[in-house]
Design an enzyme around this catalytic site. Structure first.
Site, mmCIF file in Angstrom:
data_model
loop_
_atom_site.group_PDB
_atom_site.id
_atom_site.type_symbol
_atom_site.label_atom_id
_atom_site.label_comp_id
_atom_site.label_asym_id
_atom_site.label_seq_id
_atom_site.Cartn_x
_atom_site.Cartn_y
_atom_site.Cartn_z
ATOM 1 N N HIS A 1 -6.959 -5.785 2.113
ATOM 2 C CA HIS A 1 -5.815 -5.245 2.837
ATOM 3 C C HIS A 1 -5.276 -6.323 3.761
ATOM 4 O O HIS A 1 -6.051 -7.009 4.444
ATOM 5 C CB HIS A 1 -6.253 -4.074 3.736
ATOM 6 C CG HIS A 1 -6.794 -2.875 3.028
ATOM 7 N ND1 HIS A 1 -6.061 -1.722 2.845
ATOM 8 C CD2 HIS A 1 -8.006 -2.631 2.470
ATOM 9 C CE1 HIS A 1 -6.807 -0.819 2.214
ATOM 10 N NE2 HIS A 1 -7.993 -1.348 1.983
ATOM 11 N N ASN B 1 -12.887 -3.165 2.541
ATOM 12 C CA ASN B 1 -13.861 -2.095 2.699
ATOM 13 C C ASN B 1 -14.836 -2.139 1.528
ATOM 14 O O ASN B 1 -14.417 -2.079 0.367
ATOM 15 C CB ASN B 1 -13.151 -0.737 2.737
ATOM 16 C CG ASN B 1 -12.180 -0.629 3.896
ATOM 17 O OD1 ASN B 1 -12.457 -1.105 4.987
ATOM 18 N ND2 ASN B 1 -11.029 -0.015 3.648
ATOM 19 N N HIS C 1 -10.440 -5.509 -3.367
ATOM 20 C CA HIS C 1 -9.091 -5.715 -2.827
ATOM 21 C C HIS C 1 -9.175 -6.069 -1.349
ATOM 22 O O HIS C 1 -10.108 -5.681 -0.642
ATOM 23 C CB HIS C 1 -8.225 -4.470 -3.019
ATOM 24 C CG HIS C 1 -8.811 -3.204 -2.458
ATOM 25 N ND1 HIS C 1 -9.746 -2.454 -3.129
ATOM 26 C CD2 HIS C 1 -8.592 -2.560 -1.289
ATOM 27 C CE1 HIS C 1 -10.076 -1.402 -2.400
ATOM 28 N NE2 HIS C 1 -9.399 -1.436 -1.262
ATOM 29 N N ASP D 1 0.846 -1.193 0.000
ATOM 30 C CA ASP D 1 0.000 0.000 0.000
ATOM 31 C C ASP D 1 0.882 1.244 0.000
ATOM 32 O O ASP D 1 1.893 1.301 0.702
ATOM 33 C CB ASP D 1 -0.931 -0.006 1.219
ATOM 34 C CG ASP D 1 -2.109 0.947 1.051
ATOM 35 O OD1 ASP D 1 -3.246 0.465 0.936
ATOM 36 O OD2 ASP D 1 -1.871 2.184 1.030
ATOM 37 N N ILE D 2 0.483 2.251 -0.775
ATOM 38 C CA ILE D 2 1.281 3.480 -0.894
ATOM 39 C C ILE D 2 1.234 4.299 0.397
ATOM 40 O O ILE D 2 2.116 5.124 0.643
ATOM 41 C CB ILE D 2 0.783 4.309 -2.105
ATOM 42 C CG1 ILE D 2 1.869 5.239 -2.617
ATOM 43 C CG2 ILE D 2 -0.503 5.060 -1.788
ATOM 44 C CD1 ILE D 2 1.561 5.830 -3.991
ATOM 45 N N GLY E 1 -15.222 3.052 4.016
ATOM 46 C CA GLY E 1 -13.879 3.552 3.766
ATOM 47 C C GLY E 1 -13.284 3.155 2.430
ATOM 48 O O GLY E 1 -12.099 3.369 2.191
ATOM 49 N N GLN E 2 -14.105 2.559 1.559
ATOM 50 C CA GLN E 2 -13.575 2.177 0.248
ATOM 51 C C GLN E 2 -13.332 3.409 -0.608
ATOM 52 O O GLN E 2 -14.189 4.303 -0.684
ATOM 53 C CB GLN E 2 -14.554 1.237 -0.475
ATOM 54 C CG GLN E 2 -13.977 0.650 -1.759
ATOM 55 C CD GLN E 2 -14.899 -0.380 -2.408
ATOM 56 O OE1 GLN E 2 -16.075 -0.496 -2.051
ATOM 57 N NE2 GLN E 2 -14.360 -1.119 -3.351
ATOM 58 N N SER E 3 -12.159 3.469 -1.233
ATOM 59 C CA SER E 3 -11.836 4.605 -2.086
ATOM 60 C C SER E 3 -11.454 4.165 -3.500
ATOM 61 O O SER E 3 -11.507 4.962 -4.433
ATOM 62 C CB SER E 3 -10.710 5.440 -1.477
ATOM 63 O OG SER E 3 -9.547 4.660 -1.305
HETATM 64 P P1 5GP Z 1 -9.705 1.362 0.132
HETATM 65 O O1 5GP Z 1 -9.742 2.706 0.810
HETATM 66 O O2 5GP Z 1 -10.441 1.416 -1.192
HETATM 67 O O3 5GP Z 1 -10.140 0.206 0.987
HETATM 68 O O4 5GP Z 1 -8.183 1.052 -0.159
HETATM 69 C C1 5GP Z 1 -7.483 1.636 -1.184
HETATM 70 C C2 5GP Z 1 -6.030 1.600 -0.788
HETATM 71 O O5 5GP Z 1 -5.262 1.832 -1.944
HETATM 72 C C3 5GP Z 1 -5.634 2.676 0.220
HETATM 73 O O6 5GP Z 1 -5.108 2.054 1.386
HETATM 74 C C4 5GP Z 1 -4.597 3.505 -0.520
HETATM 75 O O7 5GP Z 1 -3.528 3.932 0.316
HETATM 76 C C5 5GP Z 1 -4.126 2.568 -1.600
HETATM 77 N N1 5GP Z 1 -3.679 3.248 -2.808
HETATM 78 C C6 5GP Z 1 -4.313 4.268 -3.443
HETATM 79 N N2 5GP Z 1 -3.624 4.611 -4.541
HETATM 80 C C7 5GP Z 1 -2.543 3.806 -4.593
HETATM 81 C C8 5GP Z 1 -1.439 3.704 -5.514
HETATM 82 O O8 5GP Z 1 -1.323 4.429 -6.508
HETATM 83 N N3 5GP Z 1 -0.494 2.750 -5.231
HETATM 84 C C9 5GP Z 1 -0.597 1.938 -4.146
HETATM 85 N N4 5GP Z 1 0.389 1.029 -3.975
HETATM 86 N N5 5GP Z 1 -1.610 2.012 -3.271
HETATM 87 C C10 5GP Z 1 -2.573 2.934 -3.500
#
Ligand code: 5GP
Ligand code: ZN
Length: 110
Positions: free
Chosen positions: A98, A83, A96, A29-30, A89-91
């Site tokens: 975590h 999420n 995916h 994760d970034i 909290g899904q973005s």
């Molecule tokens: P969500 O919020 O949808 O459950 O998780 C998305 C995750 O993707 C977040 O933890 C966010 O830090 C990670 N993320 C977003 N953009 C990037 C990216 O460009 N590269 C990587 N490695 N992770 C990303």
């Protein structure tokens, strides 16, 4: 591709790869929320929150990958989070999982 994680799985956007096979891609994760924080995604785009589109074998495979990768990393204690929906909290709207490890976790999660 318009989907960030499709682009990452295709190698069009660079990532810190942890694991890859025909079905899944895993990468760090970034914005890590724990000392170990990687994401396991299906290479196929599965979008709807909480709806695996009948692709249950793919979801099961992601969990096999989680088991293998954590074992390979010597991680015995970890949390898996998915999420589903903005309220949760899904973005990024590509399915995916975590995988978080290396620190004490709170329960219930915030
Ligand atoms: P969500 O919020 O949808 O459950 O998780 C998305 C995750 O993707 C977040 O933890 C966010 O830090 C990670 N993320 C977003 N953009 C990037 C990216 O460009 N590269 C990587 N490695 N992770 C990303
Ligand atoms: Zn996608």
């Amino acid at each position: 591709s318009e989907c960030l994680f499709c682009s990452i799985a295709a190698g069009e956007i660079p990532s810190s790869k942890v694991y890859e096979d025909d079905v899944c891609f895993a990468f760090n994760d970034i914005a890590p929320q724990a000392p170990t924080h990687f994401l396991v995604i299906p290479k196929a785009h599965i979008a709807p929150a909480g709806d695996y589109g009948g692709k249950f074998r793919v979801v099961a495979h992601c969990f096999e990958v989680i088991s293998k990768v954590t074992k390979d990393l010597g991680i015995a204690q970890f949390r898996v989070v998915s999420n589903c929906g903005e309220q949760a909290g899904q973005s990024v709207f590509h399915l995916h999982f975590h995988v978080l490890a290396g620190r004490d976790m709170t329960w219930p999660p915030g």
